[in-house]
Scaffold this active site. Sequence first.
Site, PDB file in Angstrom:
ATOM      1  CD  GLU A  75      -2.489  -1.535   2.564  1.00 48.85           C
ATOM      2  OE1 GLU A  75      -3.528  -2.206   2.580  1.00 48.85           O
ATOM      3  OE2 GLU A  75      -1.907  -1.184   3.617  1.00 48.85           O
TER       4      GLU A  75
ATOM      5  CG  ASP B 224     -11.679  -9.397   2.510  1.00 49.42           C
ATOM      6  OD1 ASP B 224     -10.636  -8.720   2.579  1.00 49.42           O
ATOM      7  OD2 ASP B 224     -12.443  -9.534   3.481  1.00 49.42           O
TER       8      ASP B 224
HETATM    9  N1  ADE Z   1      -8.577  -6.065   5.828  1.00 50.27           N
HETATM   10  C1  ADE Z   1      -9.005  -6.498   4.623  1.00 50.27           C
HETATM   11  N2  ADE Z   1      -9.921  -7.466   4.769  1.00 50.27           N
HETATM   12  C2  ADE Z   1     -10.066  -7.668   6.096  1.00 50.27           C
HETATM   13  C3  ADE Z   1     -10.859  -8.552   6.881  1.00 50.27           C
HETATM   14  N3  ADE Z   1     -11.690  -9.432   6.307  1.00 50.27           N
HETATM   15  N4  ADE Z   1     -10.745  -8.496   8.230  1.00 50.27           N
HETATM   16  C4  ADE Z   1      -9.907  -7.608   8.813  1.00 50.27           C
HETATM   17  N5  ADE Z   1      -9.129  -6.760   8.120  1.00 50.27           N
HETATM   18  C5  ADE Z   1      -9.216  -6.783   6.767  1.00 50.27           C
END
Ligand code: ADE
Length: 238
Positions: A12, A196
Amino acid sequence: MSVGIMSAMDIEMELYLDRCEIQRSVQRAGLTVHEAAWGGHDLVLVKAGVGKVNAALCTQLLIDAFEATAVLCTGSAGALVPSLDIGDIVVGTDCVQHDLVVNFMGLPRGQVPFTHHRFFETDPMLRRYALEASLPEHNIVEGRILTGDRFVEDDRHRRQIQEDLHGHCVEMEGAAVGQVCTVNEVPYLVVRAISDRADGTSDIDFESFLQDAARSSSQIVLQMLDALSPGFASSATP
Ligand code: ADE
């Protein structure tokens, strides 16, 4: 006076390092801190590492040692509402620690014991500028960000924290930045791109979409800085 920009991971931070003009890099508290410029703004760029402790340490360092008068935290997040697609942007309205739970005191999830702190509101002006940025093919929405030192990747855990806190997305640093900025009266903002769905597919999606999420969130932050006049941080509302 400078604007601190922090991320959890190299992938990032590298996007900022590639695009901004780096003036000096120094080591502090195990972190490599880059003083840089972008669009007339003095920036301090740091990869803080993952989780709340790293985020808190880095935020206090930015404020004390690098005179950050605003702090921006960017990177990826898991979606907590079905309307968010992978690649969409969440501009945080407030952040709360979903893993701070002290039941025997009768405190609600996220309440910091012996304080009035629970939801850490982001700076309204920074929020407005972030919401005015644009990203082809993706939505930019504002919403609550849930933070905790555990990657959320199963339905039961997601439902448990959502029931109490009703977040838009989940990540691992925002509320720590929020708490440190709030007690120091420094304005802050968290900008996250969805990588996600915080469910059983999270591990695969996270790996696949992390790079895209990093690019999207950095684009929003740099557009935002382009639109803000240099020196805004000295007059930002804490
Ligand atoms: N960062 C990106 N996806 C995440 C998730 N599912 N849980 C915690 N931090 C995250």
